[in-house]
Design a protein around this motif. Sequence first.
Motif, PDB file in Angstrom:
ATOM      1  N   GLU A  72       0.826  -1.211   0.000  1.00 67.98           N
ATOM      2  CA  GLU A  72       0.000   0.000   0.000  1.00 67.98           C
ATOM      3  C   GLU A  72       0.855   1.254   0.000  1.00 67.98           C
ATOM      4  O   GLU A  72       0.540   2.232  -0.669  1.00 67.98           O
ATOM      5  N   GLN A  73       1.958   1.233   0.754  1.00 66.12           N
ATOM      6  CA  GLN A  73       2.838   2.397   0.796  1.00 66.12           C
ATOM      7  C   GLN A  73       3.478   2.650  -0.565  1.00 66.12           C
ATOM      8  O   GLN A  73       3.623   3.802  -0.987  1.00 66.12           O
TER       9      GLN A  73
ATOM     10  N   ILE B 273       0.906   4.400  -2.611  1.00 63.61           N
ATOM     11  CA  ILE B 273       0.783   5.796  -2.177  1.00 63.61           C
ATOM     12  C   ILE B 273       1.955   6.616  -2.694  1.00 63.61           C
ATOM     13  O   ILE B 273       1.777   7.722  -3.226  1.00 63.61           O
TER      14      ILE B 273
ATOM     15  N   GLN C 214       1.637   7.176  -6.437  1.00 61.57           N
ATOM     16  CA  GLN C 214       0.619   8.184  -6.735  1.00 61.57           C
ATOM     17  C   GLN C 214       1.162   9.582  -6.478  1.00 61.57           C
ATOM     18  O   GLN C 214       0.919  10.509  -7.245  1.00 61.57           O
TER      19      GLN C 214
END
Length: 96
Positions: free
Chosen positions: A67-68, A71, A74
Amino acid sequence: MADRLKIKISIADRVYPLTIDPSREEGLRKAAKNIEAMIKQLEQSYAVRDKQDVLAMCALQFAAKSEQIKIDDQADVEQAKDRLEVLKNLLDQQLS
Protein backbone atom coordinates in the motif's frame (compact mmCIF):
# COMPACT_ATOMS: atom_id res chain seq x y z
CA MET A 1 -2.27 -28.26 -18.71
CA ALA A 2 0.97 -29.59 -20.20
CA ASP A 3 2.61 -26.18 -19.90
CA ARG A 4 1.85 -25.97 -16.16
CA LEU A 5 4.39 -26.76 -13.48
CA LYS A 6 3.74 -28.58 -10.21
CA ILE A 7 5.80 -27.26 -7.31
CA LYS A 8 5.74 -27.40 -3.54
CA ILE A 9 6.17 -24.25 -1.47
CA SER A 10 6.90 -24.45 2.25
CA ILE A 11 5.65 -21.68 4.52
CA ALA A 12 5.54 -21.82 8.32
CA ASP A 13 6.34 -25.53 8.43
CA ARG A 14 3.55 -26.40 6.00
CA VAL A 15 3.92 -27.54 2.42
CA TYR A 16 1.62 -26.15 -0.22
CA PRO A 17 1.44 -27.96 -3.58
CA LEU A 18 0.79 -25.55 -6.43
CA THR A 19 0.22 -25.86 -10.14
CA ILE A 20 1.54 -22.73 -11.81
CA ASP A 21 2.79 -21.22 -15.03
CA PRO A 22 6.57 -21.78 -15.21
CA SER A 23 7.10 -18.02 -15.52
CA ARG A 24 5.73 -17.55 -11.99
CA GLU A 25 7.98 -20.07 -10.25
CA GLU A 26 10.87 -17.74 -9.45
CA GLY A 27 8.59 -15.08 -8.00
CA LEU A 28 6.69 -17.56 -5.85
CA ARG A 29 9.88 -19.12 -4.51
CA LYS A 30 11.33 -15.69 -3.69
CA ALA A 31 8.08 -14.68 -2.00
CA ALA A 32 8.08 -17.85 0.12
CA LYS A 33 11.72 -17.21 1.04
CA ASN A 34 10.87 -13.63 2.07
CA ILE A 35 7.94 -14.85 4.17
CA GLU A 36 10.12 -17.43 5.91
CA ALA A 37 12.76 -14.77 6.64
CA MET A 38 10.13 -12.45 8.10
CA ILE A 39 8.66 -15.26 10.20
CA LYS A 40 12.11 -15.99 11.61
CA GLN A 41 12.71 -12.29 12.33
CA LEU A 42 9.33 -11.87 14.04
CA GLU A 43 9.78 -15.00 16.15
CA GLN A 44 13.19 -13.74 17.31
CA SER A 45 11.94 -10.21 18.01
CA TYR A 46 8.67 -11.04 19.75
CA ALA A 47 7.50 -13.72 22.13
CA VAL A 48 5.05 -15.23 19.66
CA ARG A 49 4.00 -18.82 20.17
CA ASP A 50 1.24 -19.17 17.62
CA LYS A 51 2.16 -19.43 13.94
CA GLN A 52 -1.20 -17.86 13.08
CA ASP A 53 -0.14 -14.68 14.88
CA VAL A 54 3.21 -14.61 13.10
CA LEU A 55 1.54 -15.17 9.72
CA ALA A 56 -0.96 -12.39 10.43
CA MET A 57 1.88 -10.03 11.32
CA CYS A 58 3.70 -11.02 8.10
CA ALA A 59 0.58 -10.42 6.04
CA LEU A 60 0.12 -7.01 7.64
CA GLN A 61 3.72 -5.99 6.96
CA PHE A 62 3.63 -7.12 3.32
CA ALA A 63 0.24 -5.49 2.73
CA ALA A 64 1.38 -2.25 4.37
CA LYS A 65 4.51 -2.21 2.21
CA SER A 66 2.42 -2.78 -0.92
CA GLU A 67 0.00 0.00 0.00
CA GLN A 68 2.84 2.40 0.80
CA ILE A 69 4.36 1.74 -2.63
CA LYS A 70 1.02 2.61 -4.23
CA ILE A 71 0.78 5.80 -2.18
CA ASP A 72 4.36 6.78 -3.05
CA ASP A 73 3.76 6.05 -6.74
CA GLN A 74 0.62 8.18 -6.73
CA ALA A 75 2.53 11.03 -5.09
CA ASP A 76 5.22 10.73 -7.77
CA VAL A 77 2.58 10.87 -10.51
CA GLU A 78 1.01 13.96 -8.96
CA GLN A 79 4.39 15.64 -8.67
CA ALA A 80 5.20 14.83 -12.31
CA LYS A 81 1.81 16.23 -13.40
CA ASP A 82 2.51 19.45 -11.50
CA ARG A 83 5.94 19.80 -13.10
CA LEU A 84 4.54 19.15 -16.56
CA GLU A 85 1.86 21.78 -16.00
CA VAL A 86 4.54 24.33 -15.06
CA LEU A 87 6.55 23.44 -18.17
CA LYS A 88 3.44 23.67 -20.33
CA ASN A 89 2.69 27.12 -18.95
CA LEU A 90 6.27 28.26 -19.60
CA LEU A 91 6.09 26.97 -23.17
CA ASP A 92 2.73 28.65 -23.71
CA GLN A 93 4.21 31.95 -22.50
CA GLN A 94 7.22 31.64 -24.79
CA LEU A 95 5.11 30.73 -27.81
CA SER A 96 2.59 33.54 -27.42
